[in-house]
Design a protein around this motif. Structure first.
Motif, PDB file in Angstrom:
ATOM      1  N   UNK A 187       0.837  -1.195   0.000  1.00 40.68           N
ATOM      2  CA  UNK A 187       0.000   0.000   0.000  1.00 40.68           C
ATOM      3  C   UNK A 187       0.876   1.250   0.000  1.00 40.68           C
ATOM      4  N   UNK A 188       0.250   2.403  -0.234  1.00 46.59           N
ATOM      5  CA  UNK A 188       1.003   3.665  -0.197  1.00 46.59           C
ATOM      6  C   UNK A 188       1.610   3.887   1.185  1.00 46.59           C
ATOM      7  N   UNK A 189       0.813   3.622   2.224  1.00 48.57           N
ATOM      8  CA  UNK A 189       1.313   3.823   3.584  1.00 48.57           C
ATOM      9  C   UNK A 189       2.496   2.904   3.863  1.00 48.57           C
ATOM     10  N   UNK A 190       2.405   1.665   3.422  1.00 51.87           N
ATOM     11  CA  UNK A 190       3.511   0.713   3.637  1.00 51.87           C
ATOM     12  C   UNK A 190       4.742   1.134   2.852  1.00 51.87           C
ATOM     13  N   UNK A 191       4.537   1.658   1.659  1.00 52.55           N
ATOM     14  CA  UNK A 191       5.678   2.080   0.838  1.00 52.55           C
ATOM     15  C   UNK A 191       6.374   3.276   1.483  1.00 52.55           C
ATOM     16  N   UNK A 192       5.592   4.242   1.951  1.00 50.16           N
ATOM     17  CA  UNK A 192       6.213   5.388   2.626  1.00 50.16           C
ATOM     18  C   UNK A 192       6.948   4.936   3.890  1.00 50.16           C
ATOM     19  N   UNK A 238      11.072   5.171   4.666  1.00 49.00           N
ATOM     20  CA  UNK A 238      11.618   5.719   5.921  1.00 49.00           C
ATOM     21  C   UNK A 238      12.109   4.609   6.850  1.00 49.00           C
ATOM     22  N   UNK A 239      12.172   3.381   6.347  1.00 55.21           N
ATOM     23  CA  UNK A 239      12.419   2.231   7.211  1.00 55.21           C
ATOM     24  C   UNK A 239      13.821   2.108   7.746  1.00 55.21           C
TER      25      UNK A 239
END
Length: 214
Positions: free
Chosen positions: A187-192, A196-197
């Motif tokens: 998802x977009x949230x997971x990608x962002x 930042x990971x």
């Protein structure tokens, strides 16, 4: 920080490190991990923070440990995954930050035990976008990344994203990254979060300590 966790810069490469960093800046990156043999690597340039990275290939146990001892502090260390027994050793070895090469594993080659250990040790797993771009290995890469994403959702080990770029043309901007990661269900949230990971890997949260009154 929006990070590309692996860009290769070698001495014989056409683009200088500064050119790569300028391209990263234009792509919306705020930090890049520079791997390879380039010598003149600044700590930052054009507003992009720079970390040195090192990719450690598949090795036997003692050779792997000897290699790790020679890597200076401050370097982001990515270890190429192999058999799960080796992956467990890598995760528990001091100085290892990331596991890479997931796209080359056979189906189910990254098991639940390794996933749990990666979460416990805040060891990140690299999503290498260059493997999706490569038409020859795209289908396998997408399949392996989908498997890793399911394990990530269950065990919550850090995911990070790398372009794996060897030239300015391989560096991906945020929108391209969102599109590529959506191909395997991220998802977009997971990608962002994955962009930042690296922070969760380099500065993992410490368990809360309760101090009782005397």
């Amino acid at each position: 920080m929006i990070t590309d966790a692996c860009v290769f810069a070698n001495q014989d490469q056409a683009a200088t490190v500064r050119r790569l960093l300028l391209t990263g800046k234009s792509c919306g990156l705020s930090r890049m991990v520079i791997c390879g043999t380039a010598i003149d690597v600044p700590d930052s340039y054009a507003g992009v923070e720079v970390l040195r990275g090192r990719v450690v290939g598949k090795q036997t146990g003692k050779n792997f440990l000897d290699t790790m001892k020679k890597i200076p502090k401050g370097v982001v260390v990515m270890v190429y995954v192999g058999e799960n027994s080796f992956n467990r050793t890598a995760i528990t070895t001091k100085g290892v930050h990331l596991l890479t090469g997931i796209a080359d594993l056979p189906k189910g080659g990254f098991d639940h035990i390794v996933a749990k250990m990666a979460a416990d040790h805040s060891t990140g797993v690299v999503i290498d976008l260059s493997r999706i771009i490569d038409a020859k290995g795209r289908r396998t890469a997408l399949s392996r990344y989908a498997e890793i994403l399911l394990l990530h959702r269950k065990f919550r080990f850090p995911l990070v994203i790398a372009s794996g770029a060897e030239s300015i043309f391989g560096i991906r901007n945020v929108e391209e990254t969102l599109g590529l990661c959506s191909l395997f269900g991220m998802t977009r949230a997971e990608t962002y979060a994955a962009l930042n990971g690296l922070d969760a890997v380099l500065s993992p949260p410490r368990p809360m300590r309760i101090v009782e009154d005397a």
